[in-house]
Design a protein around this motif. Structure first.
Motif, PDB file in Angstrom:
ATOM      1  N   ILE A   8       0.866  -1.177   0.000  1.00  0.00           N
ATOM      2  CA  ILE A   8       0.000   0.000   0.000  1.00  0.00           C
ATOM      3  C   ILE A   8       0.906   1.231   0.000  1.00  0.00           C
ATOM      4  CG2 ILE A   8      -1.730   1.301   1.284  1.00  0.00           C
ATOM      5  CD1 ILE A   8      -2.741  -1.324   2.440  1.00  0.00           C
ATOM      6  N   LEU A  25      -8.065  -4.787   1.457  1.00  0.00           N
ATOM      7  CA  LEU A  25      -8.080  -3.923   0.277  1.00  0.00           C
ATOM      8  C   LEU A  25      -9.500  -3.737  -0.248  1.00  0.00           C
ATOM      9  CD1 LEU A  25      -4.959  -5.265  -1.661  1.00  0.00           C
ATOM     10  CD2 LEU A  25      -5.121  -3.195  -0.239  1.00  0.00           C
ATOM     11  N   LEU A  34      -2.034   1.368  -4.534  1.00  0.00           N
ATOM     12  CA  LEU A  34      -1.108   0.244  -4.383  1.00  0.00           C
ATOM     13  C   LEU A  34       0.101   0.447  -5.273  1.00  0.00           C
ATOM     14  CD1 LEU A  34      -3.581  -2.804  -4.494  1.00  0.00           C
ATOM     15  CD2 LEU A  34      -2.885  -1.418  -2.527  1.00  0.00           C
TER      16      LEU A  34
END
Length: 494
Positions: free
Chosen positions: A100, A249, A261
């Motif tokens: 991330i 996510l 991402l």
């Protein structure tokens, strides 16, 4: 005439050779080699610690196969060799970034699927969630898919939470005779219902120019089940993500958190061996001129998937059969029949190594003589721990003799043989060709939920003392088969 030990099984005693007395001197010699002078640890460590994952067709597998051949030769086995067969493209993972980037930094647990292609460098972007959408709905999103990181499936809820039953447990009840179905590997509902819908979605993603596909594992607690197949040079890069991180996510996307991402997959498709991979074989020649051209064979597969180091699947099995051959040679027992070892490649892609070998050496009219001379194949795969016994493949005719051979091994961890049939490993290839093949019965504690085909298949899952016991059991069964008055009864060819 030797009296049948079980009056209720006279027909079995007639079908099988009379059970000889236990060769206690041979067993003592083998036990000394297995327990006091074992070479299992350095072989196992070479496969797992020094070399690591050994995906079929990879340079790492080739290195492991070359080591196995040289080691078998160094122990005095005859005709130690690599036998190539055509497999296809090899594969190596060279780099993986999965994290991330916004609104906070966090590394994610995941692994590129085997034979995934590379991304076009580093991809940074907001993921596009497709879980539960039909192919038509995905088709309408083409403009959003170009260059996108795509989450293809719904959150994972259907976790693997149960191991297979433990057949060596005294409370275990054998299944009725019949084929054993393979274990399912479905990861829950994905994008688009049905296989046809999933295939169409994959085509749409490719045509739209998606950058990379992320999908969830069916394991829990960071356990990632990772396999893969070669879908061709133009296929999309694919990454399997731990279920908990994938689900996180999806939650972020659904709640409109501005998540970005960073993904980078770099892979290589080696071509040095021209699409070949390699089985390893070696022999201990028989000592009796009357039967030394008959063959007892032991084997296990060396290849594994790439996220762990393939310790329990199946470096322990490959080490077991190699050490069993060393035990037989070093103990000086001189079996009557020839004993051959095979360390297979391509098992994980469909028993390809054993199928190629059997097709070349045992199947068909051209190999009729070799097939008639072949006695039995013992396979070590599926599980970890000592060899508790053997699956008898629904063949009652071998129970009495296998039970007799197993009895003196009980101080070394043996428990019992079971009538059940097990599939999905290289012994199946031999039974299909009409010669007897059996697989070892081992321990399944945490095997299916944590180890089998996962990133958790590491050396921590294997006790080297168990490999020593397994090698003794494998050597002992091979020796007794090689000494018997008659070959093991045959299954019906398919």
């Amino acid at each position: 005439m030797k009296r049948c030990p079980n009056p209720l099984a006279i027909c079995l005693c007639l079908a099988m050779p009379a059970m000889a007395q236990v060769d206690s001197d041979a067993l003592a010699k083998m036990r000394a080699e297995a327990m006091d002078r074992s070479q299992a640890a350095p072989v196992f460590d070479m496969f797992t610690v020094a070399i690591g994952p050994r995906l079929t067709g990879s340079p790492a597998h080739k290195r492991a196969a070359e080591f196995a051949r040289a080691w078998l030769q160094s122990q005095g086995l005859s005709d130690a060799r690599l036998e190539p067969f055509q497999f296809g493209r090899g594969w190596e993972l060279q780099k993986l970034t999965l994290e991330i980037a916004e609104p906070r930094y966090a590394p994610l647990i995941g692994y590129a699927d085997a034979w995934s292609t590379s991304t076009n460098g580093e991809i940074v972007g907001t993921p596009v969630f497709l879980g539960g959408k039909t192919a038509d709905e995905v088709d309408a999103m083409r403009a959003r898919l170009k260059g996108a990181i795509v989450l293809t499936q719904l959150p994972m809820t259907n976790f693997v939470r149960q191991n297979r039953p433990e057949p060596s447990d005294p409370a275990y009840v054998s299944t009725p005779p019949g084929p054993v179905a393979g274990r399912g590997s479905a990861a829950g509902r994905g994008a688009g219902a049905g296989r046809g819908g999933a295939q169409r979605i994959t085509q749409i993603l490719h045509e739209a120019g998606a950058a990379v596909v992320l999908k969830p594992s069916r394991g829990e607690h960071g356990t990632v089940f990772v396999q893969g197949r070669d879908a061709g040079p133009d296929s999309l890069p694919t990454v399997t993500v731990s279920a908990e991180h994938y689900n996180m996510l999806v939650q972020m996307v659904r709640q409109n958190v501005p998540v970005k991402l960073r993904v980078n997959v770099q892979t290589r498709f080696p071509e040095e061996d021209g699409g070949n991979t390699f089985n390893v074989l070696a022999e201990l020649p028989g000592s009796d001129a009357a039967v030394r051209d008959e063959v007892v064979m032991i084997g296990g597969h060396l290849d594994c998937w790439h996220s762990g180091v393939g310790a329990a699947d199946n470096a322990d099995g490959a080490t077991t059969v190699m050490e069993a051959m060393r035990i037989l040679k070093a103990s000086g027992v001189h079996p009557r029949r020839t004993i051959r070892v095979a360390v297979w490649s391509g098992e994980e892609q469909g028993l390809l190594g054993s199928r190629a070998w059997v097709a070349q050496h045992l199947s068909g009219d051209a190999n009729r003589a070799a097939r008639e001379k072949f006695d039995v194949y013992f396979n070590v795969d599926a599980g970890a721990g000592p060899v508790y016994g053997w699956y008898l493949q629904n063949r009652e005719a071998v129970r009495a003799v296998f039970d007799a051979w197993l009895e003196p091994l009980k101080p070394f961890g043996a428990r019992r043989n079971v009538i059940d049939s097990i599939g999905n490993s290289d012994h199946v290839t031999f039974n299909d060709a009409g010669v007897p093949g059996f697989n070892a019965l081992q321990d399944y504690a945490n095997y299916d939920i944590r180890v089998h085909h996962t990133n958790m298949d590491t050396v921590d899952r294997v006790d080297i003392q168990d490999i020593r016991k397994a090698a003794l059991a494998t050597a002992w069964f091979a020796y007794n088969a090689a000494q018997a008055d008659r070959k093991i009864p045959r299954p019906e060819a398919k």
